[in-house]
Write a protein that holds these residues in place. Structure first.
Motif, PDB file in Angstrom:
ATOM      1  N   CYS A 174      43.224  42.787  37.404  1.00  0.00           N
ATOM      2  CA  CYS A 174      41.826  42.901  37.916  1.00  0.00           C
ATOM      3  C   CYS A 174      41.747  41.572  39.186  1.00  0.00           C
ATOM      4  O   CYS A 174      41.128  42.097  40.277  1.00  0.00           O
ATOM      5  CB  CYS A 174      40.856  42.245  37.038  1.00  0.00           C
ATOM      6  SG  CYS A 174      39.435  42.166  37.381  1.00  0.00           S
ATOM      7  N   SER A 175      42.633  40.859  39.111  1.00  0.00           N
ATOM      8  CA  SER A 175      42.614  39.609  40.354  1.00  0.00           C
ATOM      9  C   SER A 175      43.290  40.359  41.464  1.00  0.00           C
ATOM     10  O   SER A 175      42.920  40.191  42.688  1.00  0.00           O
ATOM     11  CB  SER A 175      43.250  38.501  39.882  1.00  0.00           C
ATOM     12  OG  SER A 175      42.531  37.785  38.811  1.00  0.00           O
ATOM     13  N   ASP A 216      41.108  42.834  43.298  1.00  0.00           N
ATOM     14  CA  ASP A 216      40.306  42.159  44.031  1.00  0.00           C
ATOM     15  C   ASP A 216      40.732  41.314  45.215  1.00  0.00           C
ATOM     16  O   ASP A 216      39.971  41.789  46.413  1.00  0.00           O
ATOM     17  CB  ASP A 216      39.386  40.910  43.131  1.00  0.00           C
ATOM     18  CG  ASP A 216      38.596  40.132  43.940  1.00  0.00           C
ATOM     19  OD1 ASP A 216      37.460  40.982  44.408  1.00  0.00           O
ATOM     20  OD2 ASP A 216      38.596  39.073  44.017  1.00  0.00           O
ATOM     21  N   HIS A 225      37.790  52.694  33.024  1.00  0.00           N
ATOM     22  CA  HIS A 225      37.899  52.211  34.392  1.00  0.00           C
ATOM     23  C   HIS A 225      37.526  53.203  35.489  1.00  0.00           C
ATOM     24  O   HIS A 225      36.734  52.986  36.419  1.00  0.00           O
ATOM     25  CB  HIS A 225      39.274  51.243  34.528  1.00  0.00           C
ATOM     26  CG  HIS A 225      39.387  50.713  36.032  1.00  0.00           C
ATOM     27  ND1 HIS A 225      40.212  51.238  36.835  1.00  0.00           N
ATOM     28  CD2 HIS A 225      38.612  49.575  36.453  1.00  0.00           C
ATOM     29  CE1 HIS A 225      40.076  50.590  38.027  1.00  0.00           C
ATOM     30  NE2 HIS A 225      38.954  49.714  37.913  1.00  0.00           N
ATOM     31  N   SER A 237      35.272  44.437  34.724  1.00  0.00           N
ATOM     32  CA  SER A 237      35.037  44.279  36.274  1.00  0.00           C
ATOM     33  C   SER A 237      34.359  45.371  36.712  1.00  0.00           C
ATOM     34  O   SER A 237      33.417  45.324  37.676  1.00  0.00           O
ATOM     35  CB  SER A 237      36.402  44.024  36.796  1.00  0.00           C
ATOM     36  OG  SER A 237      36.084  43.857  38.312  1.00  0.00           O
ATOM     37  N   SER A 238      34.780  46.601  36.674  1.00  0.00           N
ATOM     38  CA  SER A 238      34.091  47.818  37.042  1.00  0.00           C
ATOM     39  C   SER A 238      32.631  48.054  36.710  1.00  0.00           C
ATOM     40  O   SER A 238      31.773  48.288  37.341  1.00  0.00           O
ATOM     41  CB  SER A 238      34.693  49.008  36.797  1.00  0.00           C
ATOM     42  OG  SER A 238      34.887  49.410  35.264  1.00  0.00           O
ATOM     43  N   ASP A 290      30.590  45.509  38.576  1.00  0.00           N
ATOM     44  CA  ASP A 290      30.367  46.327  39.832  1.00  0.00           C
ATOM     45  C   ASP A 290      29.029  47.113  39.802  1.00  0.00           C
ATOM     46  O   ASP A 290      28.268  47.004  40.784  1.00  0.00           O
ATOM     47  CB  ASP A 290      31.403  46.851  40.232  1.00  0.00           C
ATOM     48  CG  ASP A 290      32.674  45.719  40.673  1.00  0.00           C
ATOM     49  OD1 ASP A 290      32.274  44.708  41.032  1.00  0.00           O
ATOM     50  OD2 ASP A 290      33.846  45.979  40.977  1.00  0.00           O
ATOM     51  N   SER A 347      39.973  35.671  35.586  1.00  0.00           N
ATOM     52  CA  SER A 347      39.837  36.467  36.655  1.00  0.00           C
ATOM     53  C   SER A 347      38.632  35.931  37.415  1.00  0.00           C
ATOM     54  O   SER A 347      37.342  35.957  36.987  1.00  0.00           O
ATOM     55  CB  SER A 347      39.477  37.674  36.528  1.00  0.00           C
ATOM     56  OG  SER A 347      39.438  38.516  37.567  1.00  0.00           O
ATOM     57  N   ALA A 392      37.092  37.422  40.038  1.00  0.00           N
ATOM     58  CA  ALA A 392      36.287  38.416  40.366  1.00  0.00           C
ATOM     59  C   ALA A 392      35.238  38.552  39.401  1.00  0.00           C
ATOM     60  O   ALA A 392      34.084  38.814  39.929  1.00  0.00           O
ATOM     61  CB  ALA A 392      37.332  39.621  40.594  1.00  0.00           C
ATOM     62  N   ILE A 393      35.657  38.465  38.060  1.00  0.00           N
ATOM     63  CA  ILE A 393      34.530  38.694  37.138  1.00  0.00           C
ATOM     64  C   ILE A 393      33.936  37.643  37.169  1.00  0.00           C
ATOM     65  O   ILE A 393      32.295  37.879  36.903  1.00  0.00           O
ATOM     66  CB  ILE A 393      35.287  38.709  35.767  1.00  0.00           C
ATOM     67  CG1 ILE A 393      36.168  40.119  35.739  1.00  0.00           C
ATOM     68  CG2 ILE A 393      34.396  38.569  34.509  1.00  0.00           C
ATOM     69  CD1 ILE A 393      36.702  40.667  34.352  1.00  0.00           C
TER      70      ILE A 393
END
Length: 410
Positions: free
Chosen positions: A42-43, A46, A200, A257-258, A261, A302, A304-305
């Motif tokens: 995930c990182s 990103d 995902h 994460s998705s 988003d 992460s 991003a999360i």
């Protein structure tokens, strides 16, 4: 940064929960192992996308180099894209449809077709017609969704994502007959598999329908697509279900994460400008109903999360009802989110734009959580020296900082 730009794909193996590979455009494939594999992926995802590489994707299987008509570091020619679009529509009897889908994905960038607009000329092709025909073929020849192997179903979602990333494919969601209904059923069946790779790919495809990935996009079309995707409350609850499950278990970072988003495109500015007020309120209510689950995201490894959760939290406090805001303020104290973001907002010193964005977001959140909250103010008085607290009452103008959050970045 150069290394990020050269990444072609991330391979998430299904037979080993710790193993993954990184494919580079020069053909090199490096294998790695990590206990928190999905959080690391995930990182990486990103970071690669932040570097400007929009063609990165996560797959279950390695790319078959023999199926690509050209090197990985160069886009294929227009004729190649056209031929593989036709290949989906009119697949030869000697070739199975999943092979046609795999070849299409190997030759078309994940960010969409490079030649998606009809060119002028007597012998030019109607690209919009080709794209619509390919979308129809993918949905008509998808096979039994209940028995289809995971890797083939993932390939189908990746092909759909590549097609809807173009302007014609994006508009097809509301203009093509029965497209929404068939896609809706396909997504529901995919999410019910509860496979992280499939989930995902599925939600990433939905994100491409929520937010246009092409240039010169039409805001009205974006509004129509969002209205269709956010119209069903049971559907949104089904999308949120994997989020709740994974956050409680500490798994599925890519899926989390998705999904974040997807909801960022619905409720967070500047994307929320095209979300209808009624559906905006419904989404906010659904997310705020997660309660402590949202705050657990702030402890995720992460960044991003953490950032996505912070943006959604900011939207809930600023745009939600007073009851929602009060609930979030109380939970920020109960879950320890306030001191964590206070530390980030005060002590982050970096030239990395992502860390600076996170710092700015933390400052916004601390301000929202403290405003009108006597308990939070009392905590600050116990934590921060009195001399520094006096600065909060200063009439001096706050130094201006570049807005790093409200950037419409696809």
């Amino acid at each position: 940064m150069v290394m990020y730009v050269q990444v072609f794909a991330l391979i998430r193996y299904t037979n080993d929960p710790q193993r993954f590979s990184i494919e580079y455009v020069n053909g090199i494939v490096r294998k790695y192992s990590a206990t928190e594999r999905d959080a690391l992926l995930c990182s990486i995802l990103d970071g690669v996308r932040a570097s400007g590489n929009r063609d990165i994707c996560v797959k279950m299987t390695r790319t078959n180099r023999g199926q690509r008509l050209g090197p990985l570091h160069l886009p294929v020619e227009e004729e190649v894209e056209s031929q593989y679009l036709k290949y989906l529509v009119n697949t030869p009897p000697s070739v199975q449809f999943h092979e046609a889908v795999e070849k299409f994905n190997s030759n078309v960038a994940y960010s969409g077709l490079n030649h998606a607009v009809s060119s002028e000329g007597i012998f030019s092709e109607n690209k919009e017609k080709l794209i619509n025909g390919s979308l129809t073929a993918l949905l008509m020849k998808e096979g039994d969704q209940n028995s289809l192997p995971n890797d083939r179903l993932e390939e189908q979602f990746h092909a759909l994502r590549r097609l809807v990333a173009s302007k014609a494919g994006y508009e097809a969601f509301t203009s093509l007959t029965n497209f929404r209904e068939i896609v809706g059923k396909k997504v529901v069946r995919a999410l019910r598999r509860k496979d992280d790779g499939i989930s995902h790919a599925c939600v990433d495809f939905l994100c491409a329908l929520m937010q246009p990935m092409h240039d010169n996009y039409d805001l009205r079309q974006e509004q129509m697509n969002k209205s269709s995707l956010l119209s069903s409350k049971p559907f949104l609850e089904m999308v949120l279900e994997p989020l709740k499950t994974h956050v409680q278990l500490g798994t599925g970072a890519l899926v989390v994460s998705s999904i974040l988003d997807f909801f960022t495109f619905a409720v967070c500015p500047p994307y929320s400008e095209t979300t209808e007020a009624e559906k905006f309120d419904m989404v906010l209510e659904l997310i705020s109903g997660l309660g402590r689950t949202v705050f657990k995201l702030f402890q995720h490894p992460s960044l991003a999360i953490v950032k996505a959760a912070g943006l959604i939290m900011k939207a809930i406090i600023e745009e939600g009802t007073p009851e929602m805001a009060k609930k979030m303020q109380d939970l920020a104290l109960a879950e320890g989110a306030l001191p964590r973001h206070l530390h980030t907002s005060l002590f982050t010193a970096s030239s990395d734009n992502r860390l600076l964005t996170h710092r700015q977001l933390s400052r916004h959140l601390v301000g929202r959580w403290v405003t009108g909250n006597p308990t939070a103010n009392a905590l600050l008085h116990r934590v921060v020296p009195l001399g520094l607290m006096q600065y909060l009452k200063s009439n001096e103008k706050v130094p201006e900082e570049a807005d790093r959050m409200h950037v419409r970045d696809n």
